[in-house]
Design a protein around this motif. Structure first.
Motif, short mmCIF file in Angstrom:
data_model
loop_
_atom_site.label_atom_id
_atom_site.label_comp_id
_atom_site.label_asym_id
_atom_site.label_seq_id
_atom_site.Cartn_x
_atom_site.Cartn_y
_atom_site.Cartn_z
N GLY A 1 -14.28 6.10 7.28
CA GLY A 1 -14.13 6.94 6.11
C GLY A 1 -12.69 7.41 5.91
O GLY A 1 -12.17 7.42 4.79
N CYS A 2 -12.04 7.80 7.00
CA CYS A 2 -10.64 8.24 6.91
C CYS A 2 -9.73 7.09 6.49
O CYS A 2 -8.79 7.28 5.70
CB CYS A 2 -10.19 8.80 8.26
SG CYS A 2 -10.95 10.38 8.71
N ALA A 3 -9.99 5.90 7.01
CA ALA A 3 -9.18 4.73 6.63
C ALA A 3 -9.31 4.44 5.14
O ALA A 3 -8.32 4.11 4.46
CB ALA A 3 -9.61 3.52 7.45
N LEU A 4 -10.53 4.57 4.61
CA LEU A 4 -10.73 4.35 3.18
C LEU A 4 -9.97 5.39 2.36
O LEU A 4 -9.30 5.05 1.38
CB LEU A 4 -12.22 4.43 2.83
CG LEU A 4 -13.10 3.28 3.29
CD1 LEU A 4 -14.56 3.58 2.97
CD2 LEU A 4 -12.69 1.98 2.62
N GLY B 1 -24.12 4.78 10.01
CA GLY B 1 -22.87 5.51 9.85
C GLY B 1 -21.91 4.84 8.89
O GLY B 1 -21.29 5.50 8.04
N LEU B 2 -21.76 3.52 9.00
CA LEU B 2 -20.86 2.80 8.12
C LEU B 2 -21.35 2.83 6.68
O LEU B 2 -20.56 3.00 5.74
CB LEU B 2 -20.70 1.35 8.60
CG LEU B 2 -19.93 1.16 9.91
CD1 LEU B 2 -19.91 -0.32 10.30
CD2 LEU B 2 -18.50 1.69 9.77
N GLU B 3 -22.65 2.63 6.49
CA GLU B 3 -23.21 2.70 5.14
C GLU B 3 -22.99 4.08 4.53
O GLU B 3 -22.61 4.20 3.36
CB GLU B 3 -24.71 2.39 5.18
CG GLU B 3 -25.04 0.93 5.41
CD GLU B 3 -26.53 0.69 5.45
OE1 GLU B 3 -27.30 1.68 5.32
OE2 GLU B 3 -26.95 -0.46 5.61
N THR B 4 -23.21 5.12 5.34
CA THR B 4 -23.02 6.48 4.85
C THR B 4 -21.57 6.73 4.47
O THR B 4 -21.28 7.29 3.40
CB THR B 4 -23.45 7.50 5.92
OG1 THR B 4 -24.81 7.26 6.28
CG2 THR B 4 -23.30 8.92 5.42
N ALA B 5 -20.64 6.32 5.33
CA ALA B 5 -19.22 6.54 5.06
C ALA B 5 -18.79 5.85 3.77
O ALA B 5 -18.07 6.42 2.94
CB ALA B 5 -18.37 6.04 6.24
N LEU B 6 -19.23 4.61 3.59
CA LEU B 6 -18.84 3.85 2.39
C LEU B 6 -19.44 4.46 1.13
O LEU B 6 -18.74 4.65 0.13
CB LEU B 6 -19.27 2.39 2.54
CG LEU B 6 -18.95 1.48 1.35
CD1 LEU B 6 -17.46 1.48 1.05
CD2 LEU B 6 -19.44 0.06 1.62
N PHE B 7 -20.73 4.78 1.18
CA PHE B 7 -21.37 5.30 -0.03
C PHE B 7 -20.87 6.70 -0.35
O PHE B 7 -20.71 7.05 -1.53
CB PHE B 7 -22.89 5.30 0.15
CG PHE B 7 -23.63 5.43 -1.16
CD1 PHE B 7 -23.41 4.53 -2.19
CD2 PHE B 7 -24.55 6.44 -1.35
CE1 PHE B 7 -24.08 4.65 -3.40
CE2 PHE B 7 -25.24 6.56 -2.55
CZ PHE B 7 -25.00 5.66 -3.57
N VAL B 8 -20.62 7.51 0.68
CA VAL B 8 -20.06 8.85 0.45
C VAL B 8 -18.68 8.73 -0.19
O VAL B 8 -18.36 9.44 -1.15
CB VAL B 8 -19.99 9.64 1.77
CG1 VAL B 8 -19.08 10.85 1.63
CG2 VAL B 8 -21.39 10.09 2.18
N TRP B 9 -17.86 7.83 0.35
CA TRP B 9 -16.51 7.66 -0.21
C TRP B 9 -16.58 7.22 -1.67
O TRP B 9 -15.87 7.75 -2.52
CB TRP B 9 -15.73 6.63 0.60
CG TRP B 9 -14.32 6.44 0.12
CD1 TRP B 9 -13.23 7.17 0.47
CD2 TRP B 9 -13.87 5.46 -0.83
NE1 TRP B 9 -12.10 6.71 -0.19
CE2 TRP B 9 -12.48 5.67 -0.99
CE3 TRP B 9 -14.49 4.44 -1.54
CZ2 TRP B 9 -11.71 4.88 -1.85
CZ3 TRP B 9 -13.73 3.66 -2.40
CH2 TRP B 9 -12.35 3.87 -2.55
N ALA B 10 -17.45 6.27 -1.96
CA ALA B 10 -17.59 5.78 -3.33
C ALA B 10 -18.10 6.89 -4.25
O ALA B 10 -17.63 7.04 -5.39
CB ALA B 10 -18.53 4.58 -3.37
#
Length: 290
Positions: A53-56, A128-137
């Protein structure tokens, strides 16, 4: 804020249930010695999701405007694909989640510590990865300049952790089939808004045409800064001046996806019920002390 709370709650609860199943099984089978590797795998998975998430977030800030829009649009579409797959997967396999995880855990116990760490990492890491990506989007789509989207996510995750703990302790029983059906349907609505916003990003990046062809413009009627404008933006990612392509994509995604998700098949077939948390792995018969 509500849409981000829903994302944190839904995704976080899935991860919490997975953790509950793993921990409860080890405790009930007398394998407390395997708890440390399991917690280690969970911790690594959470750190990986946070790092992603931070990298995004910080990586995208170094790009040009058009590159940021192209990245944001592409990742928004990817996030919608993943979350759509996730809600249908959970709808279809939730009844068998406990047995599947128990099988993996038995195999890992036979292989050793490294396998236990890997099992917990893979089980939680995907969520976790799905959550981070969807939260960022979703936060990127909200783009209201306030911390409210992140606060909503944090509150959703905190609620999910609390519910997971209550399940584990045996203090809470809910119809998980109904819960995941309702939250899954609402997530599809949220995903439709994220998808439409992702298309708009691609239009602003000049990768997709039609940026100046508006479907309608109610900017004079719906004030984005008003309470109802904020509510529409937060829940549906509503835009007062969407393009024709945005509205078209929104409808083409939302209507068939929601119809398929709510159709009485698979997970919702038969009597429309699943076993209570104790039999699904979200609540052991007796509250073990971890």
């Amino acid at each position: 804020m509500f849409s981000n709370y829903l994302i944190g709650l839904r995704e976080g609860l899935e991860a919490s249930l997975v953790v509950c199943i793993l921990i409860a099984y080890l405790v009930k089978t007398g394998r407390r010695d395997a708890l440390k590797p399991i917690w280690a795998g969970i911790g690594v998975a959470l750190l990986m999701a946070l790092g992603f998430g931070c990298a995004l977030e910080f990586g995208s800030q170094e790009l040009t405007f058009k590159a940021q829009e192209a990245l944001g649009g592409s990742l928004s579409i990817l996030a919608v694909v993943l979350v759509t797959w996730m809600v249908f997967w959970m709808r279809r396999t939730a009844r068998h989640l406990k047995a599947e995880l128990h099988g993996r855990l038995d195999a890992a116990l036979a292989m050793g510590t490294g396998a236990l760490v890997a099992t917990a990492f893979l089980a939680v890491g995907r969520e976790g990865l799905e959550t981070a990506l969807f939260v960022w989007a979703s936060v990127h789509a909200a783009s209201d300049g306030t911390p409210r989207p992140l606060i909503g996510v944090a509150l959703g995750l905190a609620t999910a952790v609390l519910l997971g703990w209550l399940f584990y302790r045996g203090a809470l029983r809910i119809n998980l089939a109904r819960f995941f059906t309702w939250t899954g349907g609402m997530l599809v609505v949220v995903a439709a808004g994220v998808l439409a916003y992702g298309v708009h990003d691609l239009q602003e990046a000049d990768l997709v045409p039609g940026l100046t062809r508006l479907a309608f413009d109610v900017s004079d009627t719906v004030d984005p800064s008003s309470w109802y404008g904020t509510l529409l933006k937060g829940v549906f990612n509503f835009q007062p001046d969407p393009t024709v392509l945005q509205v078209t994509v929104w409808l083409l995604y939302l209507v068939p996806t929601l119809a398929l998700f709510l159709a009485p098949v698979g997970f919702a077939s038969g009597k429309g019920k699943v076993k209570e948390p104790d039999e699904q792995g979200s609540r052991p018969s007796k509250a073990p002390q971890a």
